[in-house]
Design an enzyme around this catalytic site. Structure first.
Site, PDB file in Angstrom:
ATOM      1  N   ASN A 138      34.868  39.574  38.480  1.00 19.85           N
ATOM      2  CA  ASN A 138      35.796  38.591  39.030  1.00 19.85           C
ATOM      3  C   ASN A 138      36.919  38.361  38.023  1.00 19.85           C
ATOM      4  O   ASN A 138      36.658  38.043  36.862  1.00 19.85           O
ATOM      5  CB  ASN A 138      35.010  37.301  39.301  1.00 19.85           C
ATOM      6  CG  ASN A 138      35.810  36.245  40.028  1.00 19.85           C
ATOM      7  OD1 ASN A 138      36.854  35.826  39.554  1.00 19.85           O
ATOM      8  ND2 ASN A 138      35.288  35.788  41.160  1.00 19.85           N
ATOM      9  N   SER A 174      40.222  29.008  42.333  1.00 17.89           N
ATOM     10  CA  SER A 174      39.670  27.990  41.451  1.00 17.89           C
ATOM     11  C   SER A 174      40.600  26.783  41.441  1.00 17.89           C
ATOM     12  O   SER A 174      41.816  26.933  41.297  1.00 17.89           O
ATOM     13  CB  SER A 174      39.524  28.519  40.023  1.00 17.89           C
ATOM     14  OG  SER A 174      39.221  27.462  39.136  1.00 17.89           O
ATOM     15  N   ASN A 245      35.015  29.362  47.360  1.00 14.03           N
ATOM     16  CA  ASN A 245      34.944  28.753  46.042  1.00 14.03           C
ATOM     17  C   ASN A 245      34.520  27.291  46.191  1.00 14.03           C
ATOM     18  O   ASN A 245      34.076  26.873  47.257  1.00 14.03           O
ATOM     19  CB  ASN A 245      36.318  28.857  45.355  1.00 14.03           C
ATOM     20  CG  ASN A 245      36.216  29.007  43.848  1.00 14.03           C
ATOM     21  OD1 ASN A 245      35.462  28.296  43.195  1.00 14.03           O
ATOM     22  ND2 ASN A 245      36.992  29.924  43.293  1.00 14.03           N
TER      23      ASN A 245
END
EC number: 1.3.5.2
Length: 340
Positions: A138, A174, A245
């Site tokens: 990632n 994120s 996420n």
């Protein structure tokens, strides 16, 4: 056994507990002990993105940011392991405290901020690993890279990890890196996806293999925004989408200790929102792009619900913190028991 271990670990601060657990899992992996101590899930092979997975239950990114315990996690029974998020250069992340348990809701809030030792360090650990299964890496951007230059960081990481990853996940979701989530929308998303696709095709020619690219998205988009992302992913030739996420919402933790902390919320409270995103994506993608579902899986049946919603694979993180390796087996069993 994990229940006792958790009681001891939960007496420590969340980040100290995390680091100690990673050390123990890594050491167990190097000694080959983890597979002996944990009952292994039944075999449930599945093929997705042209890759062969031992089972459809994987480790989500974030738990092992630097690839410190790849062998250890694999020995616990995960069908695949995703490490990172990793950035081109090392960075410390956000100030501590930045990780908070909310056990009353089987939840975690984090604002870690992509703390990692950099892509070169991660690759050294990957190459030292004995793991031969599916490994996702990632990738993200450094905190001090302006969002308008984010593409540069993603391309640096893409090139560096290309030969060592089974698949590569692009983290644009994120909530703990300022401006990052803006890359999920409009021209910003299109430009990033096009650049990644172009560079990937160049790397495929020069390296003689085509490594799948997945995009990890947030659960906080409207259905219309999710549909636009789905269209962009198909148009650009991406290979998968990871949904989702952490969430910026606080449903399910209002009024609880640490429930008001800034950061991304994971664990049980995000289950419904994340699974809804999977359903919307499945409707928009029509089977043309596989979905890897993450978010809120704290019981085996939740994994089956994700598959029923349209996912091909699932990932766990917070549920693993609370339930331990037994959750892997429960999730595999629940998926295996689904009507065919």
């Amino acid at each position: 056994m994990y229940t006792l271990a958790r009681q001891l670990l939960f007496k420590l601060s969340p980040e100290t507990s995390h680091d100690l657990s990673l050390d123990l899992i890594g050491a167990g992996g190097r000694l080959g002990l983890n597979g002996l101590l944990c009952k292994q899930p039944a075999a449930l092979p599945v093929s997705v993105m042209g890759l062969n997975f031992a089972n459809p239950v994987g480790l989500a990114a974030g738990l092992d940011k630097n690839g410190a315990a790849i062998d250890g996690f694999a020995q616990l029974g995960f069908g695949f392991v995703e490490i990172g998020t990793v950035t081109p250069r090392p960075q410390p992340g956000n100030p501590k405290p930045r990780l908070f348990r909310i056990p009353e809701a089987t939840a975690i809030i984090n604002r870690m901020g992509f703390n990692n030792l950099g892509v070169d360090n991660l690759l050294a650990r990957v190459r030292a690993s004995k793991y031969s299964g599916v490994l996702g890496i990632n990738i993200g951007k450094n905190f001090d890279t302006p969002v308008e230059r984010a593409q540069d960081d993603y391309l640096i990481c893409l090139e560096k990890v290309y030969n060592d990853a089974s698949y590569i996940t692009v983290n644009v979701s994120s909530p703990n890196t300022p401006g990052l989530r803006s890359l999920q929308f409009g021209d910003s998303l299109k430009q990033l996806l096009d650049a990644l696709a172009e560079r990937r095709e160049q790397l495929a020619v020069s390296n003689g293999k085509r490594v799948p690219l997945a995009i990890k998205i947030a659960p906080d988009m409207s259905d219309e925004e999710t549909a636009l992302v789905a269209a962009a992913l198909m148009e650009s030739g991406m290979d998968a989408v990871i949904a989702t996420n952490t969430t910026l919402g606080r449903e399910g933790v209002e009024g609880l200790p640490f429930g008001g902390e800034a950061g991304g919320l994971s664990g049980a409270p995000v289950l419904e929102k994340s699974t809804h995103t999977v359903k919307v994506l499945a409707g928009e993608l029509g089977g043309k792009l596989p979905i890897i579902a993450a978010g809120g899986i704290t019981e085996g049946r939740h994994a089956a619900e994700k598959i029923a919603a349209g996912a091909s694979l699932v990932q766990i993180y917070s549920g693993f913190i609370y339930k331990g390796p037994a959750l892997i087996r429960e999730a595999v069993d629940a998926i295996a028991a689904m009507p065919r």
